[in-house]
Design a protein around this motif. Sequence first.
Motif, PDB file in Angstrom:
ATOM      1  N   ARG C 410      48.395  48.045  34.700  1.00  0.00           N
ATOM      2  CA  ARG C 410      48.177  47.034  33.669  1.00  0.00           C
ATOM      3  C   ARG C 410      49.259  45.964  33.721  1.00  0.00           C
ATOM      4  O   ARG C 410      49.000  44.789  33.491  1.00  0.00           O
ATOM      5  N   ALA C 411      50.478  46.407  34.015  1.00  0.00           N
ATOM      6  CA  ALA C 411      51.591  45.465  34.025  1.00  0.00           C
ATOM      7  C   ALA C 411      51.362  44.332  35.025  1.00  0.00           C
ATOM      8  O   ALA C 411      51.670  43.177  34.742  1.00  0.00           O
ATOM      9  N   VAL C 412      50.811  44.671  36.188  1.00  0.00           N
ATOM     10  CA  VAL C 412      50.651  43.626  37.203  1.00  0.00           C
ATOM     11  C   VAL C 412      49.239  43.049  37.221  1.00  0.00           C
ATOM     12  O   VAL C 412      48.933  42.191  38.054  1.00  0.00           O
ATOM     13  N   SER C 413      48.401  43.493  36.305  1.00  0.00           N
ATOM     14  CA  SER C 413      47.007  43.056  36.348  1.00  0.00           C
ATOM     15  C   SER C 413      46.904  41.540  36.204  1.00  0.00           C
ATOM     16  O   SER C 413      46.055  40.909  36.827  1.00  0.00           O
ATOM     17  N   GLY C 414      47.782  40.958  35.370  1.00  0.00           N
ATOM     18  CA  GLY C 414      47.733  39.515  35.194  1.00  0.00           C
ATOM     19  C   GLY C 414      47.966  38.792  36.509  1.00  0.00           C
ATOM     20  O   GLY C 414      47.248  37.859  36.871  1.00  0.00           O
ATOM     21  N   LEU C 415      48.966  39.242  37.238  1.00  0.00           N
ATOM     22  CA  LEU C 415      49.283  38.607  38.511  1.00  0.00           C
ATOM     23  C   LEU C 415      48.145  38.776  39.515  1.00  0.00           C
ATOM     24  O   LEU C 415      47.809  37.858  40.256  1.00  0.00           O
ATOM     25  N   VAL C 416      47.577  39.964  39.525  1.00  0.00           N
ATOM     26  CA  VAL C 416      46.487  40.224  40.474  1.00  0.00           C
ATOM     27  C   VAL C 416      45.318  39.293  40.199  1.00  0.00           C
ATOM     28  O   VAL C 416      44.732  38.697  41.103  1.00  0.00           O
ATOM     29  N   ILE C 417      44.979  39.154  38.923  1.00  0.00           N
ATOM     30  CA  ILE C 417      43.889  38.245  38.552  1.00  0.00           C
ATOM     31  C   ILE C 417      44.268  36.817  38.894  1.00  0.00           C
ATOM     32  O   ILE C 417      43.443  36.029  39.348  1.00  0.00           O
ATOM     33  N   ALA C 418      45.530  36.483  38.673  1.00  0.00           N
ATOM     34  CA  ALA C 418      45.971  35.125  38.996  1.00  0.00           C
ATOM     35  C   ALA C 418      45.779  34.841  40.474  1.00  0.00           C
ATOM     36  O   ALA C 418      45.281  33.780  40.863  1.00  0.00           O
ATOM     37  N   VAL C 419      46.166  35.809  41.305  1.00  0.00           N
ATOM     38  CA  VAL C 419      45.984  35.620  42.749  1.00  0.00           C
ATOM     39  C   VAL C 419      44.509  35.446  43.069  1.00  0.00           C
ATOM     40  O   VAL C 419      44.122  34.583  43.857  1.00  0.00           O
ATOM     41  N   PHE C 420      43.688  36.253  42.442  1.00  0.00           N
ATOM     42  CA  PHE C 420      42.248  36.152  42.665  1.00  0.00           C
ATOM     43  C   PHE C 420      41.750  34.762  42.310  1.00  0.00           C
ATOM     44  O   PHE C 420      41.056  34.104  43.090  1.00  0.00           O
ATOM     45  N   MET C 421      42.115  34.293  41.127  1.00  0.00           N
ATOM     46  CA  MET C 421      41.651  32.982  40.665  1.00  0.00           C
ATOM     47  C   MET C 421      42.145  31.871  41.568  1.00  0.00           C
ATOM     48  O   MET C 421      41.387  30.975  41.953  1.00  0.00           O
ATOM     49  N   VAL C 422      43.432  31.923  41.878  1.00  0.00           N
ATOM     50  CA  VAL C 422      43.993  30.883  42.736  1.00  0.00           C
ATOM     51  C   VAL C 422      43.261  30.853  44.069  1.00  0.00           C
ATOM     52  O   VAL C 422      42.960  29.792  44.609  1.00  0.00           O
ATOM     53  N   THR C 423      42.949  32.037  44.579  1.00  0.00           N
ATOM     54  CA  THR C 423      42.233  32.087  45.857  1.00  0.00           C
ATOM     55  C   THR C 423      40.845  31.473  45.733  1.00  0.00           C
ATOM     56  O   THR C 423      40.413  30.711  46.601  1.00  0.00           O
ATOM     57  N   VAL C 424      40.150  31.802  44.659  1.00  0.00           N
ATOM     58  CA  VAL C 424      38.802  31.250  44.466  1.00  0.00           C
ATOM     59  C   VAL C 424      38.863  29.732  44.399  1.00  0.00           C
ATOM     60  O   VAL C 424      38.146  29.027  45.102  1.00  0.00           O
ATOM     61  N   LEU C 639      59.902  49.178  42.117  1.00  0.00           N
ATOM     62  CA  LEU C 639      58.789  49.860  42.765  1.00  0.00           C
ATOM     63  C   LEU C 639      57.594  50.000  41.840  1.00  0.00           C
ATOM     64  O   LEU C 639      56.445  49.917  42.278  1.00  0.00           O
ATOM     65  N   GLU C 640      57.865  50.195  40.558  1.00  0.00           N
ATOM     66  CA  GLU C 640      56.745  50.384  39.640  1.00  0.00           C
ATOM     67  C   GLU C 640      55.872  49.153  39.533  1.00  0.00           C
ATOM     68  O   GLU C 640      54.719  49.247  39.124  1.00  0.00           O
ATOM     69  N   ALA C 641      56.427  48.003  39.864  1.00  0.00           N
ATOM     70  CA  ALA C 641      55.591  46.801  39.914  1.00  0.00           C
ATOM     71  C   ALA C 641      55.120  46.540  41.339  1.00  0.00           C
ATOM     72  O   ALA C 641      53.975  46.132  41.561  1.00  0.00           O
ATOM     73  N   ALA C 642      56.000  46.813  42.299  1.00  0.00           N
ATOM     74  CA  ALA C 642      55.671  46.482  43.685  1.00  0.00           C
ATOM     75  C   ALA C 642      54.513  47.315  44.221  1.00  0.00           C
ATOM     76  O   ALA C 642      53.647  46.802  44.932  1.00  0.00           O
ATOM     77  N   VAL C 643      54.505  48.597  43.876  1.00  0.00           N
ATOM     78  CA  VAL C 643      53.452  49.460  44.436  1.00  0.00           C
ATOM     79  C   VAL C 643      52.056  49.044  43.976  1.00  0.00           C
ATOM     80  O   VAL C 643      51.166  48.824  44.796  1.00  0.00           O
ATOM     81  N   PRO C 644      51.817  48.924  42.674  1.00  0.00           N
ATOM     82  CA  PRO C 644      50.461  48.516  42.289  1.00  0.00           C
ATOM     83  C   PRO C 644      50.095  47.134  42.810  1.00  0.00           C
ATOM     84  O   PRO C 644      48.946  46.884  43.158  1.00  0.00           O
ATOM     85  N   LEU C 645      51.083  46.247  42.855  1.00  0.00           N
ATOM     86  CA  LEU C 645      50.814  44.900  43.341  1.00  0.00           C
ATOM     87  C   LEU C 645      50.373  44.939  44.796  1.00  0.00           C
ATOM     88  O   LEU C 645      49.370  44.330  45.181  1.00  0.00           O
ATOM     89  N   SER C 646      51.127  45.662  45.614  1.00  0.00           N
ATOM     90  CA  SER C 646      50.772  45.750  47.036  1.00  0.00           C
ATOM     91  C   SER C 646      49.404  46.369  47.213  1.00  0.00           C
ATOM     92  O   SER C 646      48.649  45.987  48.096  1.00  0.00           O
ATOM     93  N   ALA C 647      49.110  47.348  46.357  1.00  0.00           N
ATOM     94  CA  ALA C 647      47.843  48.060  46.517  1.00  0.00           C
ATOM     95  C   ALA C 647      46.670  47.110  46.380  1.00  0.00           C
ATOM     96  O   ALA C 647      45.658  47.244  47.055  1.00  0.00           O
ATOM     97  N   VAL C 648      46.799  46.145  45.502  1.00  0.00           N
ATOM     98  CA  VAL C 648      45.612  45.377  45.133  1.00  0.00           C
ATOM     99  C   VAL C 648      45.631  43.933  45.642  1.00  0.00           C
ATOM    100  O   VAL C 648      44.602  43.269  45.662  1.00  0.00           O
ATOM    101  N   LEU C 649      46.819  43.461  46.030  1.00  0.00           N
ATOM    102  CA  LEU C 649      46.941  42.048  46.382  1.00  0.00           C
ATOM    103  C   LEU C 649      45.984  41.623  47.490  1.00  0.00           C
ATOM    104  O   LEU C 649      45.279  40.620  47.381  1.00  0.00           O
ATOM    105  N   ALA C 650      45.965  42.420  48.549  1.00  0.00           N
ATOM    106  CA  ALA C 650      45.105  42.055  49.675  1.00  0.00           C
ATOM    107  C   ALA C 650      43.649  42.009  49.222  1.00  0.00           C
ATOM    108  O   ALA C 650      42.905  41.075  49.533  1.00  0.00           O
ATOM    109  N   LEU C 651      43.264  43.035  48.453  1.00  0.00           N
ATOM    110  CA  LEU C 651      41.884  43.084  47.969  1.00  0.00           C
ATOM    111  C   LEU C 651      41.561  41.859  47.140  1.00  0.00           C
ATOM    112  O   LEU C 651      40.496  41.246  47.280  1.00  0.00           O
ATOM    113  N   SER C 652      42.497  41.467  46.282  1.00  0.00           N
ATOM    114  CA  SER C 652      42.173  40.387  45.363  1.00  0.00           C
ATOM    115  C   SER C 652      42.057  39.056  46.105  1.00  0.00           C
ATOM    116  O   SER C 652      41.214  38.225  45.793  1.00  0.00           O
ATOM    117  N   ALA C 653      42.895  38.880  47.139  1.00  0.00           N
ATOM    118  CA  ALA C 653      42.765  37.643  47.926  1.00  0.00           C
ATOM    119  C   ALA C 653      41.435  37.626  48.670  1.00  0.00           C
ATOM    120  O   ALA C 653      40.712  36.622  48.672  1.00  0.00           O
TER     121      ALA C 653
END
Lengths: 173, 244, 714
Positions: C410-424, C639-653
Amino acid sequence: MDNSLTLLGLLGVAPSYGYDLKHSYDRYFGLKKPLAFGQVYATLARMVRDGFLVETGTEAGGGPDRRRYEITPAGRERIAAWMFTPDVPSESLQSNLFAKTVVALLTDEDAGHLLDLQRAQHMQHMRALTRAKDGADIMHVLLYDHALFHIEADLRWIDLTSARLEAMKAQLK
Amino acid sequence: MDRPHQRPPRSHESPTQVIPVLSARTLHKRFGLTHALRGAELDIMAGEIVAIMGPSGSGKSTLLHCLAGVIAPDEGRILLSGSDIGTLGEAARSRLRLTRFGFVFQFGQLLPELTALDNASLPLLLAGKGRREARREAAAWLDRLGIGEQAGKRPAQLSGGQAQRVAIARALAMHPEVLFADEPTGALDSLSAETTMTLMRDQVRAAGTTLVLITHDPRTAAYADREVIIRDGRVSVDTRAVAA
Amino acid sequence: MMSLDFIRLAILGNKSALGRLSAIFAGIALGTAMILLLVGAYEGLSTREIRSAWIKPVGEAVPRESIAGGATAVLDGLQDWYRGSAIARIDVYAPHGAPVTLPGIPAWPAAGTFYASPALARLIAEVPPDLLGDRFGTLAGTIDPETLKGPDVLAVIVGQPLERMLPRGGLIVAATAKGGADTESIAYRVVAAIGAIGMLSPVLLFVVIATRLGAASRRETFSALRLIGATPRQVSLVAGAETLAVSTAGAVAGIALAALFRPLAALFPINGAAFFPTDLDVGPVPTLLIAAGIVAAATLVSALAIRFSGIGPLGASRSMAERPARWWRILPLLAGLGMILAANPQLELVPGILIGVLLLGGFAMVTAGIVLIGPWLTAWLGRLVAVTASGPAGIIVANRIAQAPVATFRAVSGLVIAVFMVTVFSAASSGVASRTNVAELPNRLPANALVAAIATNSPVPIDVPGAREIIVGYGGVASATAQAPIFTGAELRRLGVIDAALDDAGRYRVRLEGLRDVTGTVPLGVTPVDTAQTGAPVTLVALAADTGEALERARTALEAGTDWITIPATRAELNLLGVNRILKELAVVAYTGAFITIIIAGCSLSLATLGSIIDRRRIFGLMRLMGTPQPTLDRVVFLEAAVPLSAVLALSAVAGYLTAWLILRVITDSLTVGAPDLLYFAFLALGLAVALAILQLARRAVRGGDGDLATRFD
């Protein structure tokens, strides 16, 4: 500590010569002060008189140390009554309780149960003392507190010993 | 579940009520792989003070939680004045804890944000009383327990013994039938422990409340009428009270 | 049932929670303001579109006799240009006494005069007349700005004499003129809605995170309440009541904030114009409804979160672990992509009205799908970390992830969505860029070429100021028309046709449509002409000296000096009508939106990280007490932010790219996504920098946290 009953208890494990009996006793209980031969023989003689023991044989050379003693049914009853009757809290309680525990373990009796009985007895005393503190003057309260702490010390030892029974049993065999 | 009208104070000597106020029958409770209760059985009479003792891991806290309606057992029955409370739903059990039980736990479980007075008045407010009346009753309890002057302080500003007394006030505020205490003296020094136990005992005797007490401390257990020893999830020793 | 006093007590007793409540207040205020502005923009688009639709009139075609007789007023809707800016233009011939049927002007402009929008009037005054003003004639007055789309709209209504109007096609009877149903607008609304969802999602996430701040530290309080007999419902009530109070205050502040920022937000041009601030105002009743909705949602989230977080009477000692993330979480994402795919009109799967619904619904579902899939992927990566971790930090983090993947993500969900939106946004606008920056193509008109069809008797200038050369195309013979004129081979070459087979002196007919095409696929249809007859001039091409001022000078001269039938325009300008223009402007908004989105996402991350640190300050304090070195604790937070971010960043882009591609396919079949450009990576870098900065701050918070060791616990 009640020497006579302890010696009787050891004879409850197996018949024995007087000489061997004393050495057994010392091995388990004679840490601080070994028993004197004279005391052993006198005690044994008294118990024969009371019907708890019988002499079953003599070796050549004839002294009491060379006599073989065996426990009687009356003797066994006496041991059981001794083990499973809790003592009143006192200075000598711990050594008594220790003796009872060892004897129970050696004779395959329920050592845990006898400790539980003692614990219940102690708790009863503590309850009585606590009730007595109610409304007592401060000097008596101090006295009762003192007794309470001693009984508590006993209880802690009982708890610990209860937890260690298995280990003790292994070592005694 | 309506509670009965308040009883007159009872003597501790011979309970005359036939039905136990609390009864446990073949209780079983598992937490994952741990089998905490394995067929525990117990009867507690109204007005008794019972001490539950046992080594750690024996299941005594679990037994208390089952009796107090905090958790539900996997098997077995718990009867409160004859009615089975083990099968009640969450809301009904909450109601039970609020109106018929009181709790004093080792660390008080007070709300750190509220004052002593507000903490003590919580159950009354939960039950629907107006704030003014709740505070008045709570203040009376604090006085009765000798900490009336601490009413405006927060738990962090109180000593251990004082905090426990606030907890006792809160527990008694609703005139419960049964008071449950889990290691109430665990964090206290000897004198505070004695004061706390004396207070609790006097209060429950005066009101005829039953007290179920978990402790590993013999001097605390000595305030009870009888003790029950739990081992391996079962009651192993149960001595009935012996008149003094 | 339960007294209000109790609720009041629980709320007011919370002086120690001031920090948490302030954060919730700020979060809700910001969220409300953003939502109000976004909804305002969405509504404002259609409001002003309806209001100003008259500038692109449609109506009944005029019968030839009526025009010739000069009895009816006629209109010609046109698009003029100046230095890349479009000018909406209506040429009008009105016989004396004809009633005015266009809003915004008091009377028909007489021939040789014009009405201009305020922005255009200013522009005309600023630049030399031979660049702009001379096209229209004499200024008769300003068009009422309240009838226009926005303050910066360039619009003009020019009065023409009858003779100049007669040759033109597509004339409309003025009396029947009404606003064109701008079909662009529908595509706009869909695209605007997508943009709104894109910017709303991080805001909503932010609000959820803000509402749930400090939930764990409330655990103790709530479990104590449960122990003494509060029902789960009563506890939910307390949590809800507190959130209700705070979020109401926040929503009110948000309304004020929106009003404050409205003039600023109005400056962003969408669909051809910036906004009048009043257009962004949703109105008092909708504002209250939206605010009430936000308050209700926040309260509900809060109450339900407590209800389902498993806080029981023994809450503090036996905390309920989250249910493990399951594979079904992957479904919404796939469903959303499927929906967008299905919306493609070429597949003809659904009727037209449903396309917009499917598109929007699909997009929303993809967005939600990414948030849902996050914990699942995080849990997987967490397992990997658990296996490979060597230091204590890795072990701690792996365990936390295993126990609480949802909270960690949840903590990094905002960033993940942001990456998704920026990519779109970025992918979509890069596709547009490749179109709007009209490349010089072989066999196409060069950028400095202005082409116009002229009337039969139009003057044909030999010399035009600003133009190097005038090339005349002829028609009327050999099937040649204004749309397929005849040029010589040499002229064709100067017009950009590279075909060695052309004979310099030979005459060829060519399709104008091909010459001005931008896709490179329309054929030129160069056909040799074998008759000796020349025909009449039908088309003029002016090659300007440059693509700047000279081009405008040439254009002005042509507009003023010839009787043109189609207004002079370059190849680029002819193709910037329609969808392209939408998306070009969307690109501007997209990047602003992306920027704002990243800021909001950064706020979400900071809130969530700080919140989780505060919730676990006891644990961190104890760890420090045990002698855990600071770098280890820092690593845990990182790490608690880096791990979830790494997990999803590629997918979101990747999902962003896929979504953009699918959406473009639905809206237009001529555009497609381009490769990511520098700006995209710059935004990603910005996002990561923001995240790192926040984590740094969080580390400082951990450092300073020991004063508050849980005292009463031990």
